[in-house]
Motif scaffolding. Structure first.
Motif, PDB file in Angstrom:
ATOM      1  N   THR A 228       0.821  -1.215   0.000  1.00 42.98           N
ATOM      2  CA  THR A 228       0.000   0.000   0.000  1.00 42.98           C
ATOM      3  C   THR A 228       0.850   1.258   0.000  1.00 42.98           C
ATOM      4  O   THR A 228       0.576   2.210  -0.741  1.00 42.98           O
ATOM      5  N   ILE A 229       1.901   1.278   0.821  1.00 45.63           N
ATOM      6  CA  ILE A 229       2.765   2.459   0.913  1.00 45.63           C
ATOM      7  C   ILE A 229       3.437   2.742  -0.427  1.00 45.63           C
ATOM      8  O   ILE A 229       3.457   3.885  -0.905  1.00 45.63           O
ATOM      9  N   LYS A 230       3.976   1.709  -1.043  1.00 43.38           N
ATOM     10  CA  LYS A 230       4.674   1.892  -2.323  1.00 43.38           C
ATOM     11  C   LYS A 230       3.718   2.406  -3.393  1.00 43.38           C
ATOM     12  O   LYS A 230       4.078   3.234  -4.221  1.00 43.38           O
ATOM     13  N   TRP A 231       2.473   1.926  -3.359  1.00 43.82           N
ATOM     14  CA  TRP A 231       1.483   2.371  -4.340  1.00 43.82           C
ATOM     15  C   TRP A 231       1.034   3.802  -4.075  1.00 43.82           C
ATOM     16  O   TRP A 231       0.892   4.602  -5.001  1.00 43.82           O
ATOM     17  N   MET A 232       0.801   4.135  -2.803  1.00 44.69           N
ATOM     18  CA  MET A 232       0.164   5.404  -2.476  1.00 44.69           C
ATOM     19  C   MET A 232       1.019   6.615  -2.857  1.00 44.69           C
ATOM     20  O   MET A 232       0.504   7.618  -3.356  1.00 44.69           O
ATOM     21  N   VAL A 233       2.324   6.546  -2.623  1.00 47.86           N
ATOM     22  CA  VAL A 233       3.187   7.699  -2.902  1.00 47.86           C
ATOM     23  C   VAL A 233       3.100   8.080  -4.373  1.00 47.86           C
ATOM     24  O   VAL A 233       2.919   9.254  -4.728  1.00 47.86           O
ATOM     25  N   GLY A 234       3.202   7.094  -5.252  1.00 52.66           N
ATOM     26  CA  GLY A 234       3.117   7.376  -6.679  1.00 52.66           C
ATOM     27  C   GLY A 234       1.738   7.853  -7.090  1.00 52.66           C
ATOM     28  O   GLY A 234       1.599   8.759  -7.922  1.00 52.66           O
ATOM     29  N   PHE A 235       0.698   7.270  -6.494  1.00 55.38           N
ATOM     30  CA  PHE A 235      -0.672   7.638  -6.843  1.00 55.38           C
ATOM     31  C   PHE A 235      -0.964   9.085  -6.462  1.00 55.38           C
ATOM     32  O   PHE A 235      -1.521   9.852  -7.265  1.00 55.38           O
ATOM     33  N   VAL A 236      -0.592   9.480  -5.250  1.00 54.71           N
ATOM     34  CA  VAL A 236      -0.869  10.839  -4.785  1.00 54.71           C
ATOM     35  C   VAL A 236      -0.066  11.855  -5.588  1.00 54.71           C
ATOM     36  O   VAL A 236      -0.570  12.942  -5.913  1.00 54.71           O
ATOM     37  N   ARG A 237       1.172  11.526  -5.916  1.00 52.66           N
ATOM     38  CA  ARG A 237       1.995  12.432  -6.712  1.00 52.66           C
ATOM     39  C   ARG A 237       1.338  12.719  -8.060  1.00 52.66           C
ATOM     40  O   ARG A 237       1.412  13.837  -8.588  1.00 52.66           O
ATOM     41  N   GLN A 238       0.676  11.736  -8.610  1.00 57.74           N
ATOM     42  CA  GLN A 238       0.074  11.877  -9.936  1.00 57.74           C
ATOM     43  C   GLN A 238      -1.368  12.355  -9.902  1.00 57.74           C
ATOM     44  O   GLN A 238      -1.794  13.141 -10.745  1.00 57.74           O
ATOM     45  N   HIS A 239      -2.143  11.919  -8.885  1.00 60.66           N
ATOM     46  CA  HIS A 239      -3.581  12.185  -8.888  1.00 60.66           C
ATOM     47  C   HIS A 239      -4.074  13.035  -7.722  1.00 60.66           C
ATOM     48  O   HIS A 239      -5.252  13.426  -7.715  1.00 60.66           O
TER      49      HIS A 239
END
Length: 262
Positions: A228-239
């Motif tokens: 979850t942590i690895k996914w969330m950082v990239g997701f928030v940066r983009q969306h």
């Protein structure tokens, strides 16, 4: 459904929601209710203890930042943790008793969702946004005050910290990552407080069966939190945070409808 399967489900829910701005505690409470798990001292203890698995993922993923940035990052985190220590001791039990019930969780989800939907509009990304090494001790303390809002049930710890970080000038990714790091002492402190509160009940809490449940739930939450942590950082940066806001509103409205119909 066996108790082991229920434990695995709770571990998955904790790992998925601890670092998302959606309130992991509220999700655990609702899931426990849906699974028909009877309220008990052990369940209350489990709800806090299983967070240790999720938070253990942070130092593993951020090992380089924590152990190659010198002592300044530790002092920054300590300054953010101070409000939780003071207000947690003074007000945690009071607020938990004052703001309780499923209706309050539903309301918190909806209000928090509206804030997350608007936060990117109120605070658009800037090229000069602060990163973690630039956080002053005063700003760190203020972020810690924001985190204390999460003592109100249904308010996400990570969500409150992220919003506070953004309000104080942090970039999207810095606000998210700092909420992860601040979670380390905060969750450890919450677990220590729960152990202290239940120190006379260890014979009930740590039976052979309960230790098995705690071990399984903690391990599952650790594995899911890593992903979850690895996914969330990239997701928030983009969306940004908008989709999390809509999610909170949907489940808040859904819970309200359920409560109204029942």
């Amino acid at each position: 459904m066996t108790e082991i399967v229920k434990t695995i489900i709770l571990g998955i829910v904790e790992g998925l929601t601890e670092f998302l701005p959606v309130s992991s505690t509220a999700h655990l409470i609702i899931t426990e209710n849906l699974l028909g798990i009877e309220n008990s001292k052990f369940l209350n203890f489990f709800t806090v203890f299983v967070q240790l698995g999720a938070i253990a993922a942070v130092p593993l993923l951020y090992f380089k930042r924590l152990f190659s940035s010198g002592l300044s990052i530790y002092f920054t985190i300590i300054f953010s943790f101070i409000p939780a220590v003071i207000l947690g001791v003074l007000l945690d039990d009071f607020l938990e008793a004052l703001f309780q019930g499923y209706w309050f969780i539903a309301g918190s989800w909806i209000v928090g969702g509206l804030i997350l939907i608007r936060i990117d509009t109120w605070l658009p990304a800037k090229s000069d946004a602060l990163e973690i090494p630039s956080i002053s001790y005063l700003k760190a303390f203020k972020i810690g005050l924001y985190q204390c809002i999460a003592m109100i049930p249904g308010v996400s710890r990570s969500g409150a910290t992220i919003v506070g970080g953004r309000m104080l000038g942090l970039s999207h990714s810095a606000a998210v990552e700092y909420s992860f790091l601040l979670g380390i002492p905060t969750i450890l402190g919450a677990c220590a407080k729960k152990l202290l509160d239940y120190r006379h009940d260890f014979d009930v809490l740590f039976t052979k069966e309960h230790i098995q449940f705690l071990s399984i739930g903690t391990f599952i939450s650790f594995v899911i939190a890593l992903l979850t942590i690895k996914w969330m950082v990239g997701f928030v940066r983009q969306h940004g945070f908008t989709l999390f806001g809509y999610y909170r509103i949907i489940i808040g409205v859904g819970l309200s409808i359920y409560l109204w119909m029942n």
